[in-house]
Motif scaffolding. Sequence first.
Motif, PDB file in Angstrom:
ATOM      1  N   LYS A  70       0.837  -1.206   0.000  1.00 25.35           N
ATOM      2  CA  LYS A  70       0.000   0.000   0.000  1.00 25.35           C
ATOM      3  C   LYS A  70       0.875   1.260   0.000  1.00 25.35           C
ATOM      4  N   THR A  71       1.888   1.258   0.847  1.00 28.58           N
ATOM      5  CA  THR A  71       2.748   2.441   0.953  1.00 28.58           C
ATOM      6  C   THR A  71       3.580   2.632  -0.309  1.00 28.58           C
ATOM      7  N   ALA A  72       4.055   1.543  -0.863  1.00 26.33           N
ATOM      8  CA  ALA A  72       4.847   1.651  -2.095  1.00 26.33           C
ATOM      9  C   ALA A  72       3.998   2.256  -3.219  1.00 26.33           C
ATOM     10  N   LEU A  73       2.730   1.874  -3.263  1.00 22.22           N
ATOM     11  CA  LEU A  73       1.831   2.465  -4.268  1.00 22.22           C
ATOM     12  C   LEU A  73       1.665   3.959  -3.998  1.00 22.22           C
ATOM     13  N   GLU A  74       1.437   4.307  -2.732  1.00 23.88           N
ATOM     14  CA  GLU A  74       1.268   5.718  -2.381  1.00 23.88           C
ATOM     15  C   GLU A  74       2.518   6.523  -2.713  1.00 23.88           C
ATOM     16  N   GLU A  75       3.658   5.901  -2.511  1.00 25.64           N
ATOM     17  CA  GLU A  75       4.930   6.594  -2.759  1.00 25.64           C
ATOM     18  C   GLU A  75       5.379   6.492  -4.216  1.00 25.64           C
ATOM     19  N   GLU A  76       4.540   5.875  -5.021  1.00 28.36           N
ATOM     20  CA  GLU A  76       4.796   5.763  -6.464  1.00 28.36           C
ATOM     21  C   GLU A  76       6.137   5.089  -6.779  1.00 28.36           C
ATOM     22  N   ILE A  77       6.405   4.023  -6.042  1.00 24.90           N
ATOM     23  CA  ILE A  77       7.621   3.250  -6.319  1.00 24.90           C
ATOM     24  C   ILE A  77       7.303   2.256  -7.435  1.00 24.90           C
ATOM     25  N   PRO A  78       8.014   2.337  -8.544  1.00 24.64           N
ATOM     26  CA  PRO A  78       7.600   1.491  -9.674  1.00 24.64           C
ATOM     27  C   PRO A  78       7.951   0.012  -9.540  1.00 24.64           C
ATOM     28  N   TRP A  79       8.992  -0.307  -8.760  1.00 21.67           N
ATOM     29  CA  TRP A  79       9.396  -1.721  -8.640  1.00 21.67           C
ATOM     30  C   TRP A  79       9.558  -2.065  -7.159  1.00 21.67           C
ATOM     31  N   LEU A  80       8.807  -3.047  -6.721  1.00 23.57           N
ATOM     32  CA  LEU A  80       8.921  -3.516  -5.333  1.00 23.57           C
ATOM     33  C   LEU A  80       9.156  -5.021  -5.365  1.00 23.57           C
ATOM     34  N   THR A  81      10.221  -5.452  -4.700  1.00 25.93           N
ATOM     35  CA  THR A  81      10.501  -6.890  -4.659  1.00 25.93           C
ATOM     36  C   THR A  81      10.493  -7.368  -3.216  1.00 25.93           C
ATOM     37  N   LEU A  82       9.829  -8.474  -2.981  1.00 24.62           N
ATOM     38  CA  LEU A  82       9.762  -9.056  -1.640  1.00 24.62           C
ATOM     39  C   LEU A  82      10.410 -10.441  -1.663  1.00 24.62           C
ATOM     40  N   PHE A  83      11.388 -10.607  -0.800  1.00 26.00           N
ATOM     41  CA  PHE A  83      12.086 -11.899  -0.738  1.00 26.00           C
ATOM     42  C   PHE A  83      11.307 -12.793   0.222  1.00 26.00           C
ATOM     43  N   ALA A  84      10.706 -13.837  -0.329  1.00 25.07           N
ATOM     44  CA  ALA A  84       9.797 -14.663   0.464  1.00 25.07           C
ATOM     45  C   ALA A  84      10.385 -16.036   0.834  1.00 25.07           C
ATOM     46  N   PHE A  85      11.208 -16.579  -0.065  1.00 26.43           N
ATOM     47  CA  PHE A  85      11.711 -17.933   0.193  1.00 26.43           C
ATOM     48  C   PHE A  85      12.979 -18.149  -0.639  1.00 26.43           C
ATOM     49  N   SER A  86      14.053 -18.486   0.053  1.00 25.89           N
ATOM     50  CA  SER A  86      15.330 -18.621  -0.665  1.00 25.89           C
ATOM     51  C   SER A  86      15.586 -20.079  -1.046  1.00 25.89           C
ATOM     52  N   THR A  87      16.530 -20.266  -1.965  1.00 21.20           N
ATOM     53  CA  THR A  87      16.886 -21.638  -2.357  1.00 21.20           C
ATOM     54  C   THR A  87      17.441 -22.407  -1.143  1.00 21.20           C
ATOM     55  N   GLU A  88      17.946 -21.660  -0.161  1.00 19.22           N
ATOM     56  CA  GLU A  88      18.492 -22.290   1.052  1.00 19.22           C
ATOM     57  C   GLU A  88      17.394 -22.621   2.065  1.00 19.22           C
ATOM     58  N   ASN A  89      16.223 -21.994   1.906  1.00 20.51           N
ATOM     59  CA  ASN A  89      15.155 -22.223   2.898  1.00 20.51           C
ATOM     60  C   ASN A  89      14.564 -23.632   2.824  1.00 20.51           C
ATOM     61  N   TRP A  90      14.894 -24.396   1.757  1.00 15.16           N
ATOM     62  CA  TRP A  90      14.428 -25.785   1.701  1.00 15.16           C
ATOM     63  C   TRP A  90      15.027 -26.605   2.826  1.00 15.16           C
ATOM     64  N   SER A  91      16.113 -26.100   3.410  1.00 18.56           N
ATOM     65  CA  SER A  91      16.756 -26.884   4.476  1.00 18.56           C
ATOM     66  C   SER A  91      15.998 -26.784   5.801  1.00 18.56           C
ATOM     67  N   ARG A  92      14.927 -26.022   5.834  1.00 16.46           N
ATOM     68  CA  ARG A  92      14.131 -25.918   7.076  1.00 16.46           C
ATOM     69  C   ARG A  92      13.286 -27.188   7.264  1.00 16.46           C
ATOM     70  N   PRO A  93      12.798 -27.409   8.476  1.00 14.35           N
ATOM     71  CA  PRO A  93      11.959 -28.597   8.693  1.00 14.35           C
ATOM     72  C   PRO A  93      10.792 -28.626   7.700  1.00 14.35           C
ATOM     73  N   GLU A  94      10.487 -29.823   7.246  1.00 13.04           N
ATOM     74  CA  GLU A  94       9.453 -29.998   6.224  1.00 13.04           C
ATOM     75  C   GLU A  94       8.121 -29.352   6.613  1.00 13.04           C
ATOM     76  N   GLU A  95       7.817 -29.447   7.898  1.00  7.97           N
ATOM     77  CA  GLU A  95       6.548 -28.906   8.392  1.00  7.97           C
ATOM     78  C   GLU A  95       6.492 -27.378   8.200  1.00  7.97           C
ATOM     79  N   GLU A  96       7.620 -26.716   8.484  1.00  9.42           N
ATOM     80  CA  GLU A  96       7.651 -25.259   8.323  1.00  9.42           C
ATOM     81  C   GLU A  96       7.562 -24.877   6.838  1.00  9.42           C
TER      82      GLU A  96
END
Length: 298
Positions: free
Chosen positions: A44-70
Motif C-alpha cells: 500500500k505504501t509503495a503504491l502511495e509513494e509511487e515506487i515502480p518496482w517492489l521486490t519481496l524476498f519470500a523464500f530462498s533456495t536455502e530455505n528448503w533446508s528448514r523442517p518440512e513442516e515449516e
Amino acid sequence: MGTHAAARHVACIMDGNGRWAQQRGLPRALGHKAAEKAIDAVIKTALEEEIPWLTLFAFSTENWSRPEEEVSSLMDIGYQYLRNKVHEWHRAGIRFRSLGETSPRIPESLRQELQYAEQLTQDNDKMTLTVALNHGGRSEIVRAARTLIEKQVPPEEVTEERFAQHLPSPDTPDVDLVIRTSGEHRLSNFALWRCAYAEFTFPEVLWPDFRAEHFRQALDVYAQRQRRFGGVTGSIPRSRSPQPQPPTSLVAALPSLSNVLSLPGGIATRLGGHLLTGLYDTARYAKSQLDTRPTARL
Ligand code: IPE
Ligand code: IPE
Ligand code: MG
C-alpha cells in the motif's frame, strides 16, 4: 507523496517471522502468517509513494533446508495469501511477477496461482510487485551463464549488458534500496547481480511488526544517501516526480537582491534562485514529515 528521492526499485528481505512467533510462544508458522499484515502495509505504501518496482524476498533456495513442516506451512500460507490478494492487486494496477526457479517441490496449487497472477496482471503498469520464491542470487547467475553457453555466444560478446539480459525478468532495474528487517546484516544470497550498487537499511523491527512508518523511514534514509557508483562526486538521487519549482511570485522578487547585495543582476538572480529552491525544498520536506507522522493524520 513523491517527496523521497527516486528509489525506483526497493526490495525487502522480510526477516524475523520465526523470532516474532518465538517471542510469543507461538509456532513459527504463525509468525509467517502474521507477516501478511506487513506485506499489505508495504504494498500500500509503495503504491502511495509511487515506487515502480517492489521486490519481496519470500523464500530462498536455502530455505528448503528448514523442517518440512515449516516449509509446507509457508507454501500453504503463501498460496492462500496470493489467492486472496490477486484481484485486489489487479484492481490497484499492480503487475505481479515471481522470481525464482519453478520446482516440483513448490506445491502445484501455488505454482498455478503464481502463473495465474502473472498472466492476469501482466499489462498493469502502476507498480511491478515481484515475489522472490525459491530464489537464489547465485542460482540465477549460473542459469544465465548456462543459457549463454547453450546459445554458443562468443566469449567476447558476453558483456555485462548481454549477461543481464539473461537474468530472469531482464527488464527489472537494479535494486536501489534493500530493507532487511530483524537486525540481520546480510544479503543471504538475494539478487546478487542487481544489488551490486544497492543501498541498505537494517531496521531492528521484526518483519511481522514492519509497517508504513518503517517503510517511509527507510525511504527517508535512502533519500539522504549519496550514491557515487565508484565516482568521486556525490550525486543526490533525483526525485521520482519532476521537482516543483518555487512559485513565480517569489522568483519575481529576485531582482531586488542585486540592489541589497550590490551584485550584478545575473549573479543575484542565480543566487536567489538557488536560495529559494533550497528554502522551498526544506519547506516541502518539513511538510512531508508532518504528513507522514501518524498523529498528524488524525
Ligand atoms: C523470514 O523469517 C521468512 C523466511 C525466511 C521464509 P524467518 O523465518 O527467517 O524468521 P527468523 O529469522 O527465524 O526469526
Ligand atoms: C533470508 O532469510 C530469506 C528470506 C527472508 C526469504 P533467512 O532467515 O533464510 O536468512 P539467514 O539464514 O538468516 O541468512
Ligand atoms: Mg531468518
